[in-house]
Design a protein around this motif. Structure first.
Motif, PDB file in Angstrom:
ATOM      1  N   PRO A  20     -22.122 -28.008 -13.803  1.00 23.57           N
ATOM      2  CA  PRO A  20     -22.200 -28.132 -12.300  1.00 23.57           C
ATOM      3  C   PRO A  20     -20.564 -29.084 -12.014  1.00 23.57           C
ATOM      4  CG  PRO A  20     -24.554 -28.045 -12.610  1.00 23.57           C
ATOM      5  CD  PRO A  20     -23.629 -28.823 -13.471  1.00 23.57           C
ATOM      6  N   LEU A  21     -21.053 -30.468 -12.403  1.00 24.44           N
ATOM      7  CA  LEU A  21     -20.195 -31.035 -11.884  1.00 24.44           C
ATOM      8  C   LEU A  21     -18.596 -31.555 -12.536  1.00 24.44           C
ATOM      9  CD1 LEU A  21     -22.031 -34.857 -12.371  1.00 24.44           C
ATOM     10  CD2 LEU A  21     -21.395 -33.423  -9.921  1.00 24.44           C
ATOM     11  N   LYS A  25     -25.848 -19.583 -10.319  1.00 19.70           N
ATOM     12  CA  LYS A  25     -25.726 -20.892 -10.459  1.00 19.70           C
ATOM     13  C   LYS A  25     -25.314 -21.136  -9.924  1.00 19.70           C
ATOM     14  CE  LYS A  25     -28.049 -21.833 -14.512  1.00 19.70           C
ATOM     15  NZ  LYS A  25     -28.680 -20.398 -14.475  1.00 19.70           N
ATOM     16  N   TRP A  66     -14.553 -19.990   6.533  1.00 15.83           N
ATOM     17  CA  TRP A  66     -13.652 -21.616   6.139  1.00 15.83           C
ATOM     18  C   TRP A  66     -12.988 -21.965   7.155  1.00 15.83           C
ATOM     19  CZ3 TRP A  66     -16.315 -21.407   2.394  1.00 15.83           C
ATOM     20  CH2 TRP A  66     -16.476 -20.076   1.655  1.00 15.83           C
ATOM     21  N   PRO A  79     -23.542 -20.933  -5.510  1.00 19.96           N
ATOM     22  CA  PRO A  79     -24.172 -21.917  -4.707  1.00 19.96           C
ATOM     23  C   PRO A  79     -23.450 -23.621  -4.277  1.00 19.96           C
ATOM     24  CG  PRO A  79     -26.115 -21.917  -5.557  1.00 19.96           C
ATOM     25  CD  PRO A  79     -25.380 -20.895  -5.933  1.00 19.96           C
ATOM     26  N   MET A  80     -22.780 -23.605  -5.587  1.00 18.36           N
ATOM     27  CA  MET A  80     -21.901 -24.869  -6.185  1.00 18.36           C
ATOM     28  C   MET A  80     -20.104 -24.732  -5.263  1.00 18.36           C
ATOM     29  SD  MET A  80     -20.710 -25.473  -9.048  1.00 18.36           S
ATOM     30  CE  MET A  80     -19.070 -24.575  -9.373  1.00 18.36           C
ATOM     31  N   ARG A 116      -9.011 -24.064   2.599  1.00 19.64           N
ATOM     32  CA  ARG A 116      -8.147 -24.721   1.431  1.00 19.64           C
ATOM     33  C   ARG A 116      -7.229 -23.807   0.456  1.00 19.64           C
ATOM     34  NH1 ARG A 116     -12.697 -26.862  -0.950  1.00 19.64           N
ATOM     35  NH2 ARG A 116     -12.528 -28.992  -1.051  1.00 19.64           N
ATOM     36  N   PHE A 163     -19.671 -22.380  -2.789  1.00 21.14           N
ATOM     37  CA  PHE A 163     -20.124 -21.820  -1.073  1.00 21.14           C
ATOM     38  C   PHE A 163     -19.872 -23.565  -0.456  1.00 21.14           C
ATOM     39  CE2 PHE A 163     -21.567 -17.694  -1.175  1.00 21.14           C
ATOM     40  CZ  PHE A 163     -20.252 -17.341  -1.457  1.00 21.14           C
ATOM     41  N   LYS A 164     -20.020 -24.274  -0.907  1.00 22.71           N
ATOM     42  CA  LYS A 164     -20.546 -25.615  -0.725  1.00 22.71           C
ATOM     43  C   LYS A 164     -19.231 -26.866  -0.449  1.00 22.71           C
ATOM     44  CE  LYS A 164     -24.971 -26.963   0.574  1.00 22.71           C
ATOM     45  NZ  LYS A 164     -25.530 -26.126   1.164  1.00 22.71           N
ATOM     46  N   LEU A 165     -18.292 -25.960  -1.836  1.00 27.89           N
ATOM     47  CA  LEU A 165     -17.390 -26.541  -1.685  1.00 27.89           C
ATOM     48  C   LEU A 165     -15.780 -25.732  -1.196  1.00 27.89           C
ATOM     49  CD1 LEU A 165     -17.306 -27.001  -5.947  1.00 27.89           C
ATOM     50  CD2 LEU A 165     -17.239 -28.911  -4.020  1.00 27.89           C
ATOM     51  N   GLY A 166     -16.649 -24.606  -0.262  1.00 23.37           N
ATOM     52  CA  GLY A 166     -15.584 -24.315   0.336  1.00 23.37           C
ATOM     53  C   GLY A 166     -14.665 -23.076   0.128  1.00 23.37           C
ATOM     54  N   ALA A 218     -15.196 -24.590   8.178  1.00 18.39           N
ATOM     55  CA  ALA A 218     -15.945 -25.611   7.764  1.00 18.39           C
ATOM     56  C   ALA A 218     -14.735 -26.826   7.708  1.00 18.39           C
ATOM     57  CB  ALA A 218     -15.200 -25.319   5.593  1.00 18.39           C
ATOM     58  N   PRO A 219     -15.839 -28.459   8.177  1.00 15.17           N
ATOM     59  CA  PRO A 219     -14.747 -29.640   8.207  1.00 15.17           C
ATOM     60  C   PRO A 219     -13.777 -30.063   7.749  1.00 15.17           C
ATOM     61  CG  PRO A 219     -17.375 -29.573   7.009  1.00 15.17           C
ATOM     62  CD  PRO A 219     -17.312 -28.059   6.721  1.00 15.17           C
ATOM     63  N   TYR A 220     -13.369 -29.945   6.024  1.00 17.66           N
ATOM     64  CA  TYR A 220     -12.139 -29.559   6.089  1.00 17.66           C
ATOM     65  C   TYR A 220     -10.495 -29.059   6.200  1.00 17.66           C
ATOM     66  CZ  TYR A 220     -14.166 -26.130   3.135  1.00 17.66           C
ATOM     67  OH  TYR A 220     -15.453 -24.765   3.215  1.00 17.66           O
TER      68      TYR A 220
END
Lengths: 450, 458
Positions: free
Chosen positions: A377-378, A397, A442, A400-401, A450, A403-406, A445-447
């Protein structure tokens, strides 16, 4: 995130097209200590065989292997639902010491008596390989006593990768093929292989072939039935999708019964149409009407969805996508399908691709595309951010990765809820991609977007 | 009929589990490990195990779940997994840089007989464990016990590896929450804080498995108990362990190792169990119960009073893990419902005895089974139907087939959200449970009402 290091030993499994000579290291076990997205041999066997709905699937091992695979795949059946039950010998400590053979025998006998399945598959898990239960002889004994095929599946988790599990599943099914009567099967008959009827996809594909005037003897294994598998050697052609899982059986059937096979993909307009035309071409000489019907079918289907796809394309044009899938073959179609929606694939990878797969993948990709084998995932998140992707296509798997990244997400694995195969499937795919990439979430989302 | 293959007759079964109501130890250990800050769980076995655990936890929480594996091959299965684990420890600290690696074993490595402490010793002497970083392990053979034991074993390992006494008894008390959701762990901490009690809660998955959307992918989220806190548990005044099976072993180990006295209680689900928890904290910490908590309690009691007619003698079937079921059963009896079928997949003698005690006054025959499965659970329901079922997502098959309302509680929940964010422990959590029970029953009543019997006011 940009400063993450890559395990030195993994350098050879990551390649950026256009940077260095291509020599992908793949098809090997994950390193100890890696956070891989892969699964095991048992998982490979289980996902391939599980859709056979009128067979008994008994998992010989401690409870976990049965619990985690209880009806997770979403393979639909039009009849029996026996495959949705979870049966386990639930091995305990004393069984590990004294062996689990008696328990296996008793379980098999009582289940076959109760459910009268058409066949039984017995999956060996890690521990069975270690304690040395002779499941082959138990299966032979029960088969003789009960008069149904009882097939051992040698899927001990440590004996390789998920791909070895596909092979073990094919070996088990190979014992069924050729044992049924083939009278009455028309010469214009095929088997559909590597289609698991997730969200009813096999039904869509089957309907296409029937509209072409062909019969389908057996689907391997979506909405599968033991009787159909037994007589599948009566088909004139094997049409193989998801090459990783079924090539072994297709090759076996070619060698033993002289049945040729074609590798196809049902994903995206281009590959879907090519699949149908390839099959029609096979029957061209003796049955030219098949081709005519195919042309009509493709014309009608494409006409029905093209204008809508065009609208999606206008809005998705230029957006970047990442794909990480189980078998690499799926990635090829995905790249084409995403391109047809105007999107660029900038990161592509698979859990189980072969050398050959990665050569093809490299040729298909644009310069600068990152190609990965057995990624963690990294790595996936690092490259997704660096490349500025708006869409990730992956499995449970990866969701969620992303989605967390937006990043927008589309499941192209067990958790797809809409059929993504065929023409209607392409439309579903476009809708799903569009909905996720352009989701109003989106904006919060804080950023920012994208 | 998805479960059309479940017959009403119940013949005796010896050698077979059908539709399990449990899973194996390692996933419990992995969940507990995620409750340590900066921890990377590590599965010492073949690759499939941890892939399944990660997928299941991901489906339950809709969060990324990271873990590593020893990735056993045939070679490791013959010669032992020492080389794999040593390489893994080295790789993990080099690349993924966690604070701590929590190793759990599998059926494979247990049967091979790998000696984890010995391998840790070798890693230490070879300098593979960097200064200030830690490892711990729990033995979690998949063929012994269930996921419940795996959680208990890893929680106990936190004590075995880290708890140390500084010779003083600090004001702090240890709270071991048992296998509950991140939201529940947060609620337990909130109740302690509300009472002015300084506490260390472990494991603590709050803000690990219910994290916010930040636009970043954090391998190690903010939450989790720190190693420093775990060390300090040995100097706490006392321990309150919630959940006999999941928290009991860790609490006893802490008592034996550091002479920290403990109270082992039920999970604080329901009025009485929460009262006992609050009271134990009051006594242990020497504080008074604040008005704010009394208010919450009063509100919960008010709901039970107002809605008593809807609870009265409704039959309930429950399936799940022993700690949860014991607390839930007591709660249901207290609100005048009748828990009549109670099944756990986990074998535990004390469980059946306890349930029988709790249901002694229920005016109905009560079936209870430890080491049962969902198949038996379904058969019992077919023979004696109920008004409501409580269990994990797999109960939805039975719910659909038998047309019985169902509320999701336990593990795994693969098809709904909520459990990560809204607790079912404490008075607030109790109110949420009451709401869920009433929603299920009253929705059903509305659905079944004819045009003539439809009620506006309920």
């Amino acid at each position: 995130m940009s400063s993450i290091s890559i395990l030195e030993e993994r350098q050879a499994q990551i390649h950026t097209k256009g940077t260095a000579p291509f020599n992908m290291s793949c098809d090997k076990k994950s390193l100890a200590g890696s956070v891989s997205q892969r699964a095991c041999v048992f998982c490979g066997s289980r996902v391939v065989l599980y859709p056979i709905a009128d067979a008994l699937h008994l998992i010989h091992g401690p409870i976990g292997c049965a619990s985690y695979t209880w009806d997770i795949r979403g393979s639909l059946s039009s009849g029996p639902e026996l495959h949705r039950m979870s049966f386990s010998t639930d091995l305990q400590e004393r069984d590990i010491i004294f062996g689990g053979e008696k328990k296996l025998y008793a379980s098999l006998v009582s289940l076959i008596d109760k459910y009268s399945p058409k066949a039984a598959f017995v999956y060996a898990t890690c521990i069975v390989g270690l304690i040395g239960d002779d499941i082959d002889s138990i299966c032979r004994k029960v088969a003789k006593e009960k008069g149904i095929p009882v097939l051992p599946v040698h899927s001990e988790g440590f004996k390789g990768t998920k791909k070895d599990g596909y092979k073990a599943a094919c070996d088990a099914m190979a014992n069924l093929v050729g044992t049924g009567a083939i009278e009455g099967i028309r010469p214009t008959s095929i088997n559909i292989m590597g289609e698991f009827n997730i969200a009813g996809e096999a039904w869509t594909i089957r309907e296409y072939y029937e509209r072409m005037g062909l019969d389908v003897v057996s689907v391997f294994t979506g909405d599968g039935r033991v009787e159909n598998i037994k007589r599948s050697h009566g088909a004139a052609l094997n049409v193989v999708q998801c090459s990783g899982s079924m090539m072994h059986l297709a090759q076996h059937m070619k060698a033993k019964y002289g049945i040729p096979f074609k590798r196809v993909s049902y994903f995206g307009i281009e590959d879907m149409s090519k699949a149908l035309y390839d099959v029609a071409e096979f029957f061209q000489k003796d049955y030219p009407e098949v081709m005519e019907k195919t042309q009509t079918l493709v014309r009608e289907e494409v006409k029905a969805i093209y204008p809508i796809l065009k609208r999606y394309k206008e809005r998705l044009k230029g957006k970047k996508a990442a794909i990480y899938v189980g078998g690499a073959f799926k990635a090829f179609s995905m790249i084409k399908a995403l391109r047809s929606l105007g999107m660029d694939v900038v990161l592509a990878g698979s859990q189980t691709g072969t050398d050959e797969d990665y050569q093809v993948l490299r040729e298909m990709c644009d310069d600068g595309t990152v190609i990965v084998d057995d990624a963690n995932p990294l790595e996936l998140s690092k490259y997704s951010i660096e490349k500025g992707v708006s869409l990730f296509v992956g499995g449970v798997k990866e969701r969620p990765m992303a989605f967390k990244l937006g990043i927008g997400f589309c499941d192209h694995n067990h958790e797809r809820k809409l059929s993504l195969a065929g023409y209607s499937g392409m439309l579903n795919f476009a809708k799903e991609v569009y909905a996720s990439v352009t989701s109003p979430v989106w904006q919060f989302a804080p950023y920012g977007k994208r | 009929m998805l479960l059309r293959h479940t017959p009403k007759e119940i013949p005796e079964r010896k050698a077979l589990t059908v539709n399990p109501a449990k899973t194996c130890q390692p996933i419990g250990a992995m969940y507990a490990s995620l409750g340590i800050h900066g921890c990377l769980p590590h599965s010492h076995g073949s690759q499939g195990c941890y892939a399944y655990h990660r997928s299941t936890l991901t489906r339950h929480y809709k969060e990324p779940v990271l873990a590593a594996t020893s990735s056993f091959t045939e070679g490791a299965s013959v010669f032992g997994g020492q080389a794999n684990l040593l390489q893994a420890i080295n790789n993990i600290f080099t690349i993924y840089d966690p604070e701590v690696i929590a190793v759990h074993t599998t059926c494979l490595s247990e049967t091979i007989g790998d000696d984890i402490p010995q391998i840790f010793g070798k890693a230490e002497s070879e300098g593979k464990i960097p200064e200030g970083k830690y490892v711990l392990h729990a033995n979690t053979p998949s063929y012994v016990g269930s996921h419940v034991h795996g959680f208990a074993n890893m929680t106990k390992a936190m004590v075995d590896y880290f708890a140390t006494s500084n010779g003083h008894k600090e004001k702090c008390i240890n709270l071991i929450p048992g296998w509950v959701e991140p939201s529940d762990m947060k609620e337990i901490k909130r109740i302690a804080a509300e009472m002015g009690v300084k506490s260390i809660l472990f494991p603590d998955t709050e803000n690990v498995l219910n994290g916010p959307q930040t636009g970043k992918f954090n391998m190690y989220p903010k939450g989790g108990v720190t190693i420093d806190q775990l060390k300090k548990t040995g100097s706490s005044r006392g321990t309150i362990a919630l959940g006999r099976m999941t928290s009991g072993p860790a609490a006893k180990a802490l008592d034996a190792k550091c002479k920290v006295p403990c109270e082992i209680l039920d999970l604080p689900i329901g009025l009485k169990a929460t009262d006992r928890f609050v009271d134990a904290m009051r006594k242990m910490a020497g504080v008074t119960v604040p008005d704010s908590l009394n208010l919450e309690r009063g509100q919960m009691l008010d709901i039970i009073t107002d809605m008593q007619a809807y609870f009265y003698h409704k039959k309930v079937a429950l399936v799940g893990d022993p700690d949860q079921l014991e607390a839930l059963t007591e709660f249901l009896v207290d609100i005048d419902m009748m828990p009549i079928h109670i099944v756990t997949g986990t074998k535990n003698k004390a469980f059946e005895k306890r349930i029988k005690e709790l249901t002694a006054d229920v005016p109905h025959e009560v079936n209870v089974k430890s080491g049962g499965d969902m198949f038996l659970f379904h058969q019992w329901i077919k023979n004696e139907p109920v008004d409501l079922m409580i269990g994990n997502t797999y109960v939805k098959y039975i719910s659909k087939d038998e047309d019985i309302p169902f509320i999701r509680h336990g593990f795994p929940i693969l098809d709904r959200i909520g459990h990560s964010y809204f607790p079912t422990v404490g008075y607030k959590g109790g109110m949420r449970l009451l709401e869920k029970i009433l929603d299920a029953l009253m929705d059903r009543q509305d659905r079944d009402a004819t045009d003539i019997t439809m009620e506006l006011v309920m």
